[in-house]
Scaffold this motif. Sequence first.
Motif, PDB file in Angstrom:
ATOM      1  N   PHE A  64       0.834  -1.197   0.000  1.00  0.00           N
ATOM      2  CA  PHE A  64       0.000   0.000   0.000  1.00  0.00           C
ATOM      3  C   PHE A  64       0.872   1.251   0.000  1.00  0.00           C
ATOM      4  O   PHE A  64       0.668   2.176  -0.793  1.00  0.00           O
ATOM      5  N   VAL A  65       1.889   1.282   0.856  1.00  0.00           N
ATOM      6  CA  VAL A  65       2.803   2.423   0.935  1.00  0.00           C
ATOM      7  C   VAL A  65       3.658   2.500  -0.326  1.00  0.00           C
ATOM      8  O   VAL A  65       3.909   3.592  -0.853  1.00  0.00           O
ATOM      9  N   GLN A  66       4.113   1.368  -0.813  1.00  0.00           N
ATOM     10  CA  GLN A  66       4.919   1.342  -2.033  1.00  0.00           C
ATOM     11  C   GLN A  66       4.140   1.920  -3.213  1.00  0.00           C
ATOM     12  O   GLN A  66       4.685   2.664  -4.039  1.00  0.00           O
ATOM     13  N   LEU A  67       2.863   1.577  -3.300  1.00  0.00           N
ATOM     14  CA  LEU A  67       2.020   2.091  -4.379  1.00  0.00           C
ATOM     15  C   LEU A  67       1.881   3.605  -4.287  1.00  0.00           C
ATOM     16  O   LEU A  67       1.986   4.311  -5.304  1.00  0.00           O
ATOM     17  N   PRO A  83      -1.465   6.002 -13.350  1.00  0.00           N
ATOM     18  CA  PRO A  83      -1.909   5.030 -12.339  1.00  0.00           C
ATOM     19  C   PRO A  83      -1.584   3.595 -12.736  1.00  0.00           C
ATOM     20  O   PRO A  83      -1.192   2.788 -11.876  1.00  0.00           O
ATOM     21  N   PHE A  84      -1.739   3.261 -14.005  1.00  0.00           N
ATOM     22  CA  PHE A  84      -1.451   1.896 -14.452  1.00  0.00           C
ATOM     23  C   PHE A  84       0.033   1.579 -14.293  1.00  0.00           C
ATOM     24  O   PHE A  84       0.406   0.510 -13.798  1.00  0.00           O
ATOM     25  N   GLN A  85       0.893   2.500 -14.724  1.00  0.00           N
ATOM     26  CA  GLN A  85       2.334   2.277 -14.602  1.00  0.00           C
ATOM     27  C   GLN A  85       2.761   2.153 -13.144  1.00  0.00           C
ATOM     28  O   GLN A  85       3.580   1.299 -12.807  1.00  0.00           O
ATOM     29  N   ALA A  86       2.185   3.001 -12.290  1.00  0.00           N
ATOM     30  CA  ALA A  86       2.508   2.928 -10.860  1.00  0.00           C
ATOM     31  C   ALA A  86       2.056   1.600 -10.277  1.00  0.00           C
ATOM     32  O   ALA A  86       2.762   1.006  -9.448  1.00  0.00           O
ATOM     33  N   GLY A  87       0.887   1.132 -10.699  1.00  0.00           N
ATOM     34  CA  GLY A  87       0.389  -0.153 -10.214  1.00  0.00           C
ATOM     35  C   GLY A  87       1.282  -1.303 -10.630  1.00  0.00           C
ATOM     36  O   GLY A  87       1.619  -2.165  -9.802  1.00  0.00           O
ATOM     37  N   VAL A  88       1.687  -1.331 -11.893  1.00  0.00           N
ATOM     38  CA  VAL A  88       2.569  -2.398 -12.379  1.00  0.00           C
ATOM     39  C   VAL A  88       3.907  -2.354 -11.647  1.00  0.00           C
ATOM     40  O   VAL A  88       4.437  -3.392 -11.231  1.00  0.00           O
ATOM     41  N   LEU A  89       4.443  -1.148 -11.462  1.00  0.00           N
ATOM     42  CA  LEU A  89       5.744  -1.008 -10.797  1.00  0.00           C
ATOM     43  C   LEU A  89       5.687  -1.508  -9.360  1.00  0.00           C
ATOM     44  O   LEU A  89       6.537  -2.310  -8.937  1.00  0.00           O
ATOM     45  N   ALA A  90       4.688  -1.057  -8.608  1.00  0.00           N
ATOM     46  CA  ALA A  90       4.590  -1.461  -7.203  1.00  0.00           C
ATOM     47  C   ALA A  90       4.340  -2.957  -7.066  1.00  0.00           C
ATOM     48  O   ALA A  90       4.990  -3.634  -6.255  1.00  0.00           O
ATOM     49  N   LEU A  91       3.418  -3.487  -7.848  1.00  0.00           N
ATOM     50  CA  LEU A  91       3.107  -4.918  -7.760  1.00  0.00           C
ATOM     51  C   LEU A  91       4.294  -5.770  -8.189  1.00  0.00           C
ATOM     52  O   LEU A  91       4.633  -6.763  -7.538  1.00  0.00           O
ATOM     53  N   GLY A  92       4.921  -5.388  -9.298  1.00  0.00           N
ATOM     54  CA  GLY A  92       6.039  -6.180  -9.815  1.00  0.00           C
ATOM     55  C   GLY A  92       7.229  -6.194  -8.874  1.00  0.00           C
ATOM     56  O   GLY A  92       7.828  -7.247  -8.626  1.00  0.00           O
ATOM     57  N   LEU A  93       7.576  -5.011  -8.321  1.00  0.00           N
ATOM     58  CA  LEU A  93       8.719  -4.950  -7.410  1.00  0.00           C
ATOM     59  C   LEU A  93       8.434  -5.678  -6.105  1.00  0.00           C
ATOM     60  O   LEU A  93       9.314  -6.337  -5.550  1.00  0.00           O
ATOM     61  N   ASN A  94       7.194  -5.564  -5.615  1.00  0.00           N
ATOM     62  CA  ASN A  94       6.851  -6.218  -4.357  1.00  0.00           C
ATOM     63  C   ASN A  94       6.891  -7.734  -4.487  1.00  0.00           C
ATOM     64  O   ASN A  94       7.551  -8.422  -3.697  1.00  0.00           O
ATOM     65  N   VAL A  95       6.196  -8.259  -5.470  1.00  0.00           N
ATOM     66  CA  VAL A  95       6.147  -9.715  -5.638  1.00  0.00           C
ATOM     67  C   VAL A  95       7.495 -10.255  -6.108  1.00  0.00           C
ATOM     68  O   VAL A  95       7.893 -11.367  -5.752  1.00  0.00           O
ATOM     69  N   GLY A  96       8.231  -9.461  -6.880  1.00  0.00           N
ATOM     70  CA  GLY A  96       9.553  -9.888  -7.328  1.00  0.00           C
ATOM     71  C   GLY A  96      10.503 -10.129  -6.180  1.00  0.00           C
ATOM     72  O   GLY A  96      11.369 -11.010  -6.239  1.00  0.00           O
ATOM     73  N   ALA A  97      10.346  -9.366  -5.086  1.00  0.00           N
ATOM     74  CA  ALA A  97      11.202  -9.556  -3.912  1.00  0.00           C
ATOM     75  C   ALA A  97      10.976 -10.926  -3.286  1.00  0.00           C
ATOM     76  O   ALA A  97      11.922 -11.591  -2.841  1.00  0.00           O
TER      77      ALA A  97
END
Length: 220
Positions: A64-67, A83-97
């Motif tokens: 939530f904070v990352q987004l 908003p779409f780019q921010a969503g992809v970035l936050a989700l991808g980086l979070n799950v990638g970890a």
Amino acid sequence: MTDWSGYLALILQGALVTAQLTVMGCALALVMAFIAGLGRLSRFFALRALATAYIEFFRGTSIFVQLFWAYFVLPFMGITLTPFQAGVLALGLNVGAYGAEVVRGAVQSIGKEQREACVALNLSRFQAMRYVILPQAFLTMLPTFCNNAIELLKATAVVSLISLTDMTFQAQVVRAQTGNTLVPFGTILLIYFVMAMTISTFMRWLERRLARGLDGVRTV
């Protein structure tokens, strides 16, 4: 009936956005998982330190904070995302970890005899990883990657907080316009389940396909 048909179309439009977020988020997560996971195994301290810092930061902070950082804070640094780019970035980086630790563990699980065989065949470190280690390790990664993909799918609901018109956002719109909670949220509940089952089915198919021909390799 016509009104509800329009509301259903609205939710389906949101489902398309959710599907796009999931696919692109998973693609970014996969790339980051391999970069950071293999970075953790690097012989170079700087690479190991960078990979560890990335993994611990994104696992240790709220998506939530990352987004919100991706969408509201990065513009102050000169980086403006949709908003779409921010969503992809936050989700991808979070799950990638989380995926990075899966990669690291899977690579380390490959038996010592496989690495010794690579040395005997005079393969370079890159060749050994590319042709021997990773094909076997990837098969081990798939079940957990499946879980990570489904978790990412469910996490897409947070993008509604930055007004991205995903499935959850559209369900909230329908609820506000109709005063009905059961129908819109019951609908997206079913759609989320169907999407999750689609991911599971695809991953099981991929796992079976990749398993062919590896049985002999594992016995080397």
